[in-house]
Design a protein around this motif. Structure first.
Motif, PDB file in Angstrom:
ATOM      1  N   UNK A 276     -31.421  29.098 -23.053  1.00 23.53           N
ATOM      2  CA  UNK A 276     -31.545  30.087 -21.984  1.00 23.53           C
ATOM      3  C   UNK A 276     -30.579  29.763 -20.842  1.00 23.53           C
ATOM      4  N   UNK A 277     -30.393  28.498 -20.582  1.00 19.10           N
ATOM      5  CA  UNK A 277     -29.460  28.092 -19.534  1.00 19.10           C
ATOM      6  C   UNK A 277     -28.030  28.470 -19.903  1.00 19.10           C
ATOM      7  N   UNK A 278     -27.669  28.313 -21.187  1.00 14.59           N
ATOM      8  CA  UNK A 278     -26.337  28.707 -21.648  1.00 14.59           C
ATOM      9  C   UNK A 278     -26.147  30.212 -21.450  1.00 14.59           C
ATOM     10  N   UNK A 279     -27.165  30.990 -21.753  1.00 16.87           N
ATOM     11  CA  UNK A 279     -27.098  32.431 -21.535  1.00 16.87           C
ATOM     12  C   UNK A 279     -26.844  32.738 -20.060  1.00 16.87           C
ATOM     13  N   UNK A 280     -27.563  32.066 -19.187  1.00 17.26           N
ATOM     14  CA  UNK A 280     -27.403  32.282 -17.754  1.00 17.26           C
ATOM     15  C   UNK A 280     -26.005  31.889 -17.285  1.00 17.26           C
ATOM     16  N   UNK A 281     -25.511  30.769 -17.803  1.00 16.50           N
ATOM     17  CA  UNK A 281     -24.175  30.299 -17.436  1.00 16.50           C
ATOM     18  C   UNK A 281     -23.107  31.294 -17.898  1.00 16.50           C
ATOM     19  N   UNK A 282     -23.283  31.849 -19.104  1.00 16.43           N
ATOM     20  CA  UNK A 282     -22.332  32.835 -19.625  1.00 16.43           C
ATOM     21  C   UNK A 282     -22.317  34.081 -18.742  1.00 16.43           C
ATOM     22  N   UNK A 283     -23.492  34.581 -18.393  1.00 13.65           N
ATOM     23  CA  UNK A 283     -23.585  35.758 -17.522  1.00 13.65           C
ATOM     24  C   UNK A 283     -22.946  35.464 -16.169  1.00 13.65           C
TER      25      UNK A 283
ATOM     26  N   UNK B 185     -31.900  25.732 -16.165  1.00 14.63           N
ATOM     27  CA  UNK B 185     -31.015  24.839 -15.433  1.00 14.63           C
ATOM     28  C   UNK B 185     -29.790  25.613 -14.981  1.00 14.63           C
ATOM     29  N   UNK B 186     -29.500  25.495 -13.698  1.00 13.65           N
ATOM     30  CA  UNK B 186     -28.448  26.290 -13.069  1.00 13.65           C
ATOM     31  C   UNK B 186     -27.073  25.840 -13.519  1.00 13.65           C
ATOM     32  N   UNK B 187     -26.083  26.615 -13.109  1.00 18.39           N
ATOM     33  CA  UNK B 187     -24.698  26.248 -13.395  1.00 18.39           C
ATOM     34  C   UNK B 187     -24.181  25.294 -12.323  1.00 18.39           C
ATOM     35  N   UNK B 188     -23.084  24.613 -12.646  1.00 23.07           N
ATOM     36  CA  UNK B 188     -22.404  23.787 -11.669  1.00 23.07           C
ATOM     37  C   UNK B 188     -23.188  22.581 -11.196  1.00 23.07           C
ATOM     38  N   UNK B 189     -22.845  22.164  -9.995  1.00 25.51           N
ATOM     39  CA  UNK B 189     -23.479  20.990  -9.403  1.00 25.51           C
ATOM     40  C   UNK B 189     -24.956  21.228  -9.148  1.00 25.51           C
ATOM     41  N   UNK B 190     -25.342  22.488  -8.946  1.00 24.09           N
ATOM     42  CA  UNK B 190     -26.770  22.790  -8.766  1.00 24.09           C
ATOM     43  C   UNK B 190     -27.561  22.398 -10.002  1.00 24.09           C
ATOM     44  N   UNK B 191     -27.021  22.717 -11.183  1.00 26.10           N
ATOM     45  CA  UNK B 191     -27.690  22.327 -12.415  1.00 26.10           C
ATOM     46  C   UNK B 191     -27.746  20.822 -12.583  1.00 26.10           C
ATOM     47  N   UNK B 192     -26.647  20.149 -12.220  1.00 25.74           N
ATOM     48  CA  UNK B 192     -26.635  18.689 -12.285  1.00 25.74           C
ATOM     49  C   UNK B 192     -27.662  18.102 -11.326  1.00 25.74           C
ATOM     50  N   UNK B 193     -27.795  18.711 -10.151  1.00 30.81           N
ATOM     51  CA  UNK B 193     -28.803  18.262  -9.190  1.00 30.81           C
ATOM     52  C   UNK B 193     -30.211  18.447  -9.743  1.00 30.81           C
ATOM     53  N   UNK B 194     -30.436  19.551 -10.474  1.00 32.93           N
ATOM     54  CA  UNK B 194     -31.748  19.775 -11.100  1.00 32.93           C
ATOM     55  C   UNK B 194     -32.048  18.691 -12.136  1.00 32.93           C
ATOM     56  N   UNK B 195     -31.034  18.342 -12.937  1.00 32.76           N
ATOM     57  CA  UNK B 195     -31.227  17.304 -13.953  1.00 32.76           C
ATOM     58  C   UNK B 195     -31.590  15.972 -13.296  1.00 32.76           C
ATOM     59  N   UNK B 196     -30.829  15.594 -12.277  1.00 32.15           N
ATOM     60  CA  UNK B 196     -31.104  14.330 -11.585  1.00 32.15           C
ATOM     61  C   UNK B 196     -32.480  14.349 -10.940  1.00 32.15           C
TER      62      UNK B 196
ATOM     63  N   UNK C  24     -32.954  33.985 -16.816  1.00 34.52           N
ATOM     64  CA  UNK C  24     -31.595  33.549 -17.149  1.00 34.52           C
ATOM     65  C   UNK C  24     -30.575  34.622 -16.810  1.00 34.52           C
ATOM     66  N   UNK C  25     -30.843  35.861 -17.189  1.00 34.19           N
ATOM     67  CA  UNK C  25     -29.884  36.947 -16.988  1.00 34.19           C
ATOM     68  C   UNK C  25     -29.735  37.269 -15.508  1.00 34.19           C
TER      69      UNK C  25
ATOM     70  N   UNK D 145     -23.330  20.750 -19.069  1.00 33.41           N
ATOM     71  CA  UNK D 145     -24.552  20.496 -18.292  1.00 33.41           C
ATOM     72  C   UNK D 145     -25.771  21.015 -19.042  1.00 33.41           C
ATOM     73  N   UNK D 146     -25.656  22.211 -19.621  1.00 27.96           N
ATOM     74  CA  UNK D 146     -26.781  22.794 -20.357  1.00 27.96           C
ATOM     75  C   UNK D 146     -27.133  21.954 -21.586  1.00 27.96           C
ATOM     76  N   UNK D 147     -26.112  21.457 -22.276  1.00 27.17           N
ATOM     77  CA  UNK D 147     -26.375  20.613 -23.451  1.00 27.17           C
ATOM     78  C   UNK D 147     -27.068  19.318 -23.048  1.00 27.17           C
ATOM     79  N   UNK D 148     -26.653  18.751 -21.927  1.00 26.16           N
ATOM     80  CA  UNK D 148     -27.322  17.548 -21.415  1.00 26.16           C
ATOM     81  C   UNK D 148     -28.775  17.825 -21.088  1.00 26.16           C
TER      82      UNK D 148
END
Length: 291
Positions: free
Chosen positions: A185-192, A41-52, A120-121, A170-173
């Protein structure tokens, strides 16, 4: 003079449009080449869009396009940017988000690897570079960038660190709804992504500059001609070797302005001694043009 101003303005707009297009391409690569194939799951609104999108698909059996959801989520943030940041910034943000939505829609999902760690990386690195590159050139990728910039202007915290907090939520959701392994894995990607954004977007990093010069008036004129910065003058300094009288000038700039400072010093006093302390903390007023 008017022709020169128009030319500069035209060049600025051309540069920003080019940056917006490049950002859109990088963002679509991060999403469709790395994140979606790796179920990240991506960062930001993109990740939120993926969830929706995932929730809609699970509930209706029909796949909603990520690009459309992504654009719709950005609309209220356009209003915030218009009110709190600047109108020009908002206009280019709308253009960037439009380019990004089109690129996400048009670029096919092309997996280079399905390994979630690799996805993720590399997805985070590509996206972080894209976001930092866009911010460095005075435009935003939209979404949480707008919230991050608004909060940075109020608190002074770095854009990358703020984004990590929002994106962690977002990643926790995503983990709660769809499974914890891929959330990690999403948290790792967001951190990077956040760290790469901070590395590229140097405009927010403050540097304290001390200049020891025999030509304070020339230095002040050249520096302030290129940079909108206040300068503190300490007169009566004396060199221990030759005992010549000198002035000490102190100011604070951003790393983004370093090249302009170097040019000013070469023009005003190439023999001046310049000491720079990196990444200092500022209390009180500091001019930040934002975007």
């Amino acid at each position: 003079m008017d022709d020169l101003r128009e030319k500069l303005t035209s060049n600025e707009y051309t540069t920003k449009l080019t940056v917006a297009l490049l950002y859109a391409l990088f963002a679509s690569v991060a999403l469709n080449v790395f994140w979606r194939p790796g179920n990240i799951y991506a960062s930001g609104v993109t990740g939120l869009a993926q969830i929706i999108t995932t929730l809609i698909s699970s509930g209706t059996g029909k796949e909603a396009p990520v690009s459309v959801i992504y654009y719709l989520l950005n609309v209220p943030l356009f209003v915030l940017a218009w009110q709190r940041i600047s109108k020009k910034f908002t206009i280019f943000t709308v253009i960037t988000v439009t380019f990004s939505s089109l690129a996400i829609q048009l670029m096919p999902v092309t997996p280079l690897s399905t390994d979630p760690i690799i996805c993720a990386i590399f997805g985070g690195a590509v996206n972080g570079f894209a976001v930092g590159f866009a911010l460095k050139n005075g435009i935003s990728s939209g979404g949480l960038d707008i919230l991050s910039i608004t909060i940075r202007k109020a608190t002074g915290k770095s854009v990358g660190s703020i984004a990590i907090i929002f994106n962690g939520m977002i990643a926790l959701t995503a983990g709660y709804l769809f499974g914890w392994p891929f959330a990690f894995y999403s948290v790792l990607s967001i951190f990077v992504s956040g760290k790469v954004t901070d590395a590229v977007y140097t405009k927010q990093k403050k540097m304290q500059v001390m200049i020891i010069t025999k030509k304070p008036d020339q230095v002040i004129h050249c520096v302030q001609e290129r940079l909108r910065r206040g300068i503190t003058i300490i007169n009566g300094a004396e060199g221990a070797f030759d005992h010549h009288k000198k002035a000490v000038l102190m100011t604070v700039i951003t790393r983004y302005e370093m090249h302009s400072l170097e040019k000013a010093m070469k023009e005003a006093d190439p023999k001046a001694f310049v000491s720079i302390a990196d990444n200092v903390t500022i209390l009180g007023n500091f001019y930040d043009p934002g975007m």
